[in-house]
Design a protein around this motif. Structure first.
Motif: not given
Length: 160
Positions: A125-130, A142-152
């Motif tokens: 969903t985005g990333g880089g250096l602020d 630097a960083y990355i933002r992720l959305e991780v989908t899982y189910h229970t």
């Protein structure tokens, strides 16, 4: 007691982050020290990768809870004589390569990862250096933002 599905995924991401080294074909060695939600990292612990589990959203239907967990993963190094912008771009590339690759991990060194069996999907969903380092600062990241989908199973975070 066993770990929740979410905890299992977080641990898998930490393990995966530890492979980010030049010996494994990356540009940086941020995997030399893989931390979880460390607000302060000592300069002696660099280079490092720091994983930040964040809140999740969920939708419940037909006995299943589908969760989207947000993760922020940072890489931090001492940049030395190299331009910090160049180093931050290398970190960003290494983070993307490590956490978004879908290819074989049975090779030596690993060239990707076969995602944790509990993960349904990963979205960058985005990333880089602020903010670039000020004069006299010796580290960059630097960083990355992720959305991780899982189910229970509904009302059972330990079982799918």
């Amino acid at each position: 007691m066993s770990d929740t599905i979410r905890e299992t995924i977080i641990k898998d991401f930490l393990t995966r982050g530890a492979v980010i080294t030049t010996a494994n074909g990356y540009n940086t060695n941020i995997g030399a020290n893989a931390f979880r939600a460390r607000k302060t990292i000592d300069p002696d612990e660099l280079p490092a990768c720091d994983l930040w589990p964040q809140p999740e959203n969920a939708e419940n239907k037909y006995g299943v809870s589908t969760c989207i967990m947000k993760l922020k993963i940072e890489g931090i190094v001492a940049f030395g004589p190299t331009n910090p912008s160049v180093v931050s771009e290398q970190i960003l590339g290494d983070l993307k390569k490590c956490f978004l690759s879908h290819y074989d991990t049975t090779t030596s060194p690993p060239t990707g990862w076969n995602r944790c069996a509990y993960i349904d999907g990963i979205v960058y969903t985005g990333g880089g250096l602020d903010e670039y380092p000020d004069d006299g600062q010796l580290t960059v990241g630097a960083y990355i933002r992720l959305e991780v989908t899982y189910h229970t199973k509904l009302d059972d975070p330990y079982t799918q």
